[in-house]
Design an enzyme around this catalytic site. Structure first.
Site, PDB file in Angstrom:
ATOM      1  CG  ASN A   9      -1.695   1.267   1.398  1.00  0.00           C
ATOM      2  OD1 ASN A   9      -1.769   2.076   0.469  1.00  0.00           O
ATOM      3  ND2 ASN A   9      -2.291   1.455   2.574  1.00  0.00           N
ATOM      4  CE  LYS A  11      -0.005   3.340   4.848  1.00  0.00           C
ATOM      5  NZ  LYS A  11       0.066   3.499   6.288  1.00  0.00           N
ATOM      6  CG  HIS A 100      -5.618   2.289   5.465  1.00  0.00           C
ATOM      7  ND1 HIS A 100      -5.107   3.227   6.337  1.00  0.00           N
ATOM      8  CD2 HIS A 100      -4.644   1.368   5.278  1.00  0.00           C
ATOM      9  CE1 HIS A 100      -3.861   2.878   6.652  1.00  0.00           C
ATOM     10  NE2 HIS A 100      -3.555   1.755   6.025  1.00  0.00           N
ATOM     11  CD  GLU A 102      -2.665   5.814   6.770  1.00  0.00           C
ATOM     12  OE1 GLU A 102      -2.713   5.817   5.529  1.00  0.00           O
ATOM     13  OE2 GLU A 102      -1.751   5.264   7.416  1.00  0.00           O
ATOM     14  CD  GLU A 171      -3.298  -2.047   7.521  1.00  0.00           C
ATOM     15  OE1 GLU A 171      -2.269  -2.367   6.922  1.00  0.00           O
ATOM     16  OE2 GLU A 171      -3.870  -0.963   7.350  1.00  0.00           O
ATOM     17  N   GLY A 177       3.026   2.592  10.666  1.00  0.00           N
ATOM     18  CA  GLY A 177       4.004   3.655  10.438  1.00  0.00           C
ATOM     19  C   GLY A 177       4.779   4.052  11.676  1.00  0.00           C
ATOM     20  CB  SER A 216       5.710  -1.633  11.868  1.00  0.00           C
ATOM     21  OG  SER A 216       5.363  -0.281  12.122  1.00  0.00           O
TER      22      SER A 216
END
Ligand code: 13P
Length: 252
Positions: A9, A11, A100, A102, A171, A177, A216
């Site tokens: 991904n 992003k 996701h 985010e 996730e 991240g 990660s």
């Protein structure tokens, strides 16, 4: 038997020149031979789908495909800025990430909207990668499983046995991240909990659905994560930007 699936991904990263180099390196690496029975893909920003799709198609590796990072919950119409699942299908996507963290955080997407997006993706003949996961506060207060169960139950309600054609990505938000990967055992425990929850609905769906881990994942922790019985692959953020790291994770 569920195939191991590794999806990058990107992003909001990439450039026309950089993408071309990435695909070239990954294709060359994969042409040297990859472990059998695995599937790989990269989900790129929408403006790069045509470019990356063409480049990946040209390298003709049956196990390497591409996908998008979001799709509209609507079929078509007055939704400025949105991209319909049917459009992503026209661009050759195999996978579409939905929900996701985010997008949940910055765009306030709800579980209901995410399920509607997944339906659109399925109706257009692609595989939704439905993301779930708890925040640090939710885990620290002992509510991780409850939170993820809540997210999954909404998907079950809307998608029912079509969940068998989806991928789920666990996730944990605190691991995205941050370099703080969930230990293989923590990830396995949550994947097991998700599979048991799906089995309460339908044993067949539970045994078919691939559950990927994201947060990660790096070349040095992928082997241990992928060896877990309920971890069927990974959704890779930062490490997927480096083609050599992505290759190493795909080979893990
Ligand atoms: P990182 O691998 O950068 O932690 O991101 C994970 C992720 O969000 C993939 O969707």
């Amino acid at each position: 038997m569920r195939p191991l699936t590794v999806i990058g991904n990107w992003k909001m990263n990439g450039s026309l020149a950089g993408n071309a180099g990435w695909v070239k390196t990954v294709c060359r690496g994969m042409e040297q031979g990859m472990p059998a029975g695995r599937k790989f893909a990269v989900c790129v920003p929408t403006p790069y789908l045509a470019q990356c799709g063409k480049l990946i198609e040209d390298c003709s590796l049956a196990f390497l495909s591409w996908g998008a990072q979001d799709a509209s919950a609507h079929v078509s119409g007055a939704y400025t800025g949105e991209v319909a699942a049917s459009m992503l299908k026209e661009l050759g996507c195999t996978y579409v990430i939905v929900g996701h963290s985010e997008r949940r955080q910055y765009h306030h997407e709800t579980d209901e909207q995410i399920a509607e997006k997944a339906l659109q993706v399925l109706d257009s003949g692609m595989t939704p990668v439905i993301c779930v996961g708890e925040s640090a506060d939710e885990r620290n207060s002992g509510r991780a499983t409850e939170v993820v169960r809540g997210q999954i139950s909404k998907q079950v309600m809307v998608l029912q046995d079509r969940l068998a054609d989806c991928l789920i990505a666990y996730e944990p938000v605190w691991a995205i991240g941050t370099g703080k990967v969930a230990s293989a055992q923590i990830a396995q425990d949550m994947h097991r909990a998700i599979r048991l929850q799906l089995a309460e609905f339908d044993e067949d769906v539970a045994s078919h659905v691939g559950i990927l881990y994201g947060g990660s994942v790096k070349p040095d922790n992928a082997v241990e994560l992928f060896a877990m019985p309920d971890i069927d692959g990974g959704l890779i953020g930062g490490a997927s930007l480096d083609p050599q790291d992505f290759l190493s994770i795909c080979q893990a």
